[in-house]
Design an enzyme around this catalytic site. Structure first.
Site, PDB file in Angstrom:
ATOM      1  N   LYS A 129      -1.311 -15.214  -3.725  1.00  0.00           N
ATOM      2  CA  LYS A 129      -0.064 -14.555  -3.343  1.00  0.00           C
ATOM      3  C   LYS A 129       1.078 -15.461  -3.790  1.00  0.00           C
ATOM      4  O   LYS A 129       1.605 -16.263  -3.014  1.00  0.00           O
ATOM      5  CB  LYS A 129      -0.046 -14.298  -1.833  1.00  0.00           C
TER       6      LYS A 129
ATOM      7  N   ARG B 297      -4.671 -17.984   4.268  1.00  0.00           N
ATOM      8  CA  ARG B 297      -4.495 -17.447   2.910  1.00  0.00           C
ATOM      9  C   ARG B 297      -3.430 -18.237   2.156  1.00  0.00           C
ATOM     10  O   ARG B 297      -3.555 -18.482   0.950  1.00  0.00           O
ATOM     11  CB  ARG B 297      -4.147 -15.950   2.955  1.00  0.00           C
TER      12      ARG B 297
ATOM     13  N   GLU C  63      -4.871  -1.667  -6.790  1.00  0.00           N
ATOM     14  CA  GLU C  63      -4.091  -1.582  -5.547  1.00  0.00           C
ATOM     15  C   GLU C  63      -2.729  -1.002  -5.888  1.00  0.00           C
ATOM     16  O   GLU C  63      -2.479  -0.627  -7.023  1.00  0.00           O
ATOM     17  CB  GLU C  63      -3.952  -2.971  -4.922  1.00  0.00           C
TER      18      GLU C  63
HETATM   19  N1  PXG Z   1      -1.210  -6.081  -2.321  1.00  0.00           N
HETATM   20  C1  PXG Z   1      -0.121  -6.763  -2.747  1.00  0.00           C
HETATM   21  C2  PXG Z   1       0.119  -6.923  -4.203  1.00  0.00           C
HETATM   22  C3  PXG Z   1       0.767  -7.294  -1.787  1.00  0.00           C
HETATM   23  O1  PXG Z   1       1.848  -7.974  -2.196  1.00  0.00           O
HETATM   24  C4  PXG Z   1      -0.624  -6.372  -0.019  1.00  0.00           C
HETATM   25  C5  PXG Z   1      -1.474  -5.895  -1.015  1.00  0.00           C
HETATM   26  C6  PXG Z   1      -0.990  -6.198   1.412  1.00  0.00           C
HETATM   27  O2  PXG Z   1      -1.483  -7.432   1.933  1.00  0.00           O
HETATM   28  P1  PXG Z   1      -1.390  -7.764   3.488  1.00  0.00           P
HETATM   29  O3  PXG Z   1      -2.056  -9.099   3.601  1.00  0.00           O
HETATM   30  O4  PXG Z   1       0.063  -7.801   3.832  1.00  0.00           O
HETATM   31  O5  PXG Z   1      -2.094  -6.706   4.200  1.00  0.00           O
HETATM   32  C7  PXG Z   1       0.525  -7.099  -0.408  1.00  0.00           C
HETATM   33  C8  PXG Z   1       1.476  -7.657   0.601  1.00  0.00           C
HETATM   34  C9  PXG Z   1       7.021  -5.155  -0.325  1.00  0.00           C
HETATM   35  C10 PXG Z   1       6.201  -6.373  -0.073  1.00  0.00           C
HETATM   36  O6  PXG Z   1       8.262  -5.257  -0.317  1.00  0.00           O
HETATM   37  C11 PXG Z   1       4.838  -6.274   0.042  1.00  0.00           C
HETATM   38  C12 PXG Z   1       4.065  -7.416   0.241  1.00  0.00           C
HETATM   39  C13 PXG Z   1       4.654  -8.634   0.314  1.00  0.00           C
HETATM   40  C14 PXG Z   1       6.013  -8.736   0.207  1.00  0.00           C
HETATM   41  C15 PXG Z   1       6.805  -7.607   0.018  1.00  0.00           C
HETATM   42  O7  PXG Z   1       6.446  -4.077  -0.528  1.00  0.00           O
HETATM   43  N2  PXG Z   1       2.747  -7.211   0.304  1.00  0.00           N
END
Ligand code: PXG
Length: 291
Positions: free
Chosen positions: A150, A51, A183
């Site tokens: 991301k 990713r 989301e």
């Molecule tokens: N949506 C968004 C906008 C994200 O940033 C997820 C979904 C979940 O994705 P994964 O691949 O991890 O299952 C993310 C990931 C925080 C934080 O502090 C969260 C993420 C990254 C960095 C910090 O809540 N999320």
């Protein structure tokens, strides 16, 4: 003292510094991953690395290492910190450049790896469930920077998180420009209605979450193959169960949304089964850190 990886070197945290001319700082120009490791194994490492390269390609950023080298660097950073369980933040910034936007004037991308700990939500929330509120800050439309990338530009999410926290909630639901559920600020969303599972499609304006993919697999195995229709707030208000997925959050129940109780205010059976299956998977699979 924690050791941080910067461009091939493992340095003490106090010595871990990047240029003030780095476009990651000046413009949020870069991409990142958040990765978890459990009991000496990194969970879904290849998927996170894939990713990251996709995010980088989308923003025309060349990562100065190949995937095998990057995986080696992640593992070496965890080893240097002698950790068994924790969280890796992997960043690739555009690198130092001029004060202008032009990314082609930046010499070389910077690679930064931090291996540390993370606890997003209090342990009791995994049994008691979270409260959510709808945020007025929308996910950007696909014609802007797509939320599939991301990127280091998280201000939309930060703005929404401020709304959620000031409303007394742990997380906030973000809608897209059409008003469909996309989301949360850092997690993907699932609902269960009459035994059927649903999650918004990535095209609604969400990140293609790796935990989302894992949860979809687990739901299939549990006999609730998820569908991906556009969802509205109505679908969430009237759901029997609601839960979030994310690398840091893992699988976590939601029992209140915009002051409506979900599932009578207690986590549902399918959610709890998902949490248990996820927990087991994270403890039994993954890339070994210490051979
Ligand atoms: N949506 C968004 C906008 C994200 O940033 C997820 C979904 C979940 O994705 P994964 O691949 O991890 O299952 C993310 C990931 C925080 C934080 O502090 C969260 C993420 C990254 C960095 C910090 O809540 N999320």
């Amino acid at each position: 003292m924690p050791k941080i990886y910067i461009n091939g070197d493992l340095v003490d945290e106090s010595a871990a510094k990047i240029s003030v001319f780095d476009h990651g700082l000046l413009y949020g120009d870069g991409v990142f991953e958040g990765i978890r490791f459990y009991e000496g194994r990194v969970f879904r490492l290849e998927e996170h690395i894939d990713r990251l390269y996709d995010s980088a390609r989308a923003i025309h950023l060349e990562i100065p290492l190949d995937a095998a080298e990057l995986i080696g660097a992640v593992l070496a950073t965890i080893r240097a910190n002698e950790l068994q369980d924790g969280y890796v933040r992997l960043l690739v910034t555009r690198g130092p450049g001029s004060l202008g936007l032009n990314p082609f004037l930046c010499e070389k991308a910077s690679v930064i790896i931090i291996a540390s700990k993370i606890a997003l939500y209090a342990e009791e929330k995994y049994q008691a469930g979270l409260a959510l509120v709808t945020c007025s800050t929308r996910r950007p439309p696909p014609g802007a920077l797509t939320p599939t990338v991301k990127s280091l530009n998280y201000l939309n999410n930060v703005m929404a998180k401020i709304e959620a926290i000031t409303a007394g909630c742990e997380e906030g639901v973000m809608l897209n420009e059409q008003g469909y559920v996309a989301e949360c600020t850092g997690d993907n969303i699932f609902i269960i209605k009459n035994g059927e599972a649903f999650t918004p499609p990535v095209s609604a304006g969400s990140l293609n979450g790796i935990t989302r993919r894992v949860a979809m697999d687990l739901l299939r195995k549990l006999g609730h193959p998820p569908a991906e229709p556009m969802l509205t707030r109505y679908d969430l208000y009237t759901a029997d169960e609601l839960f979030l997925t994310g690398t840091a959050a893992e699988v976590i129940p939601v029992v209140k949304y915009d002051e409506r109780l979900i599932g009578g205010g207690v986590p549902g059976k399918i959610t709890l089964a998902c949490i248990e299956a996820y927990h087991k998977l994270t403890r039994t699979t993954g890339t070994p850190i210490y051979k």
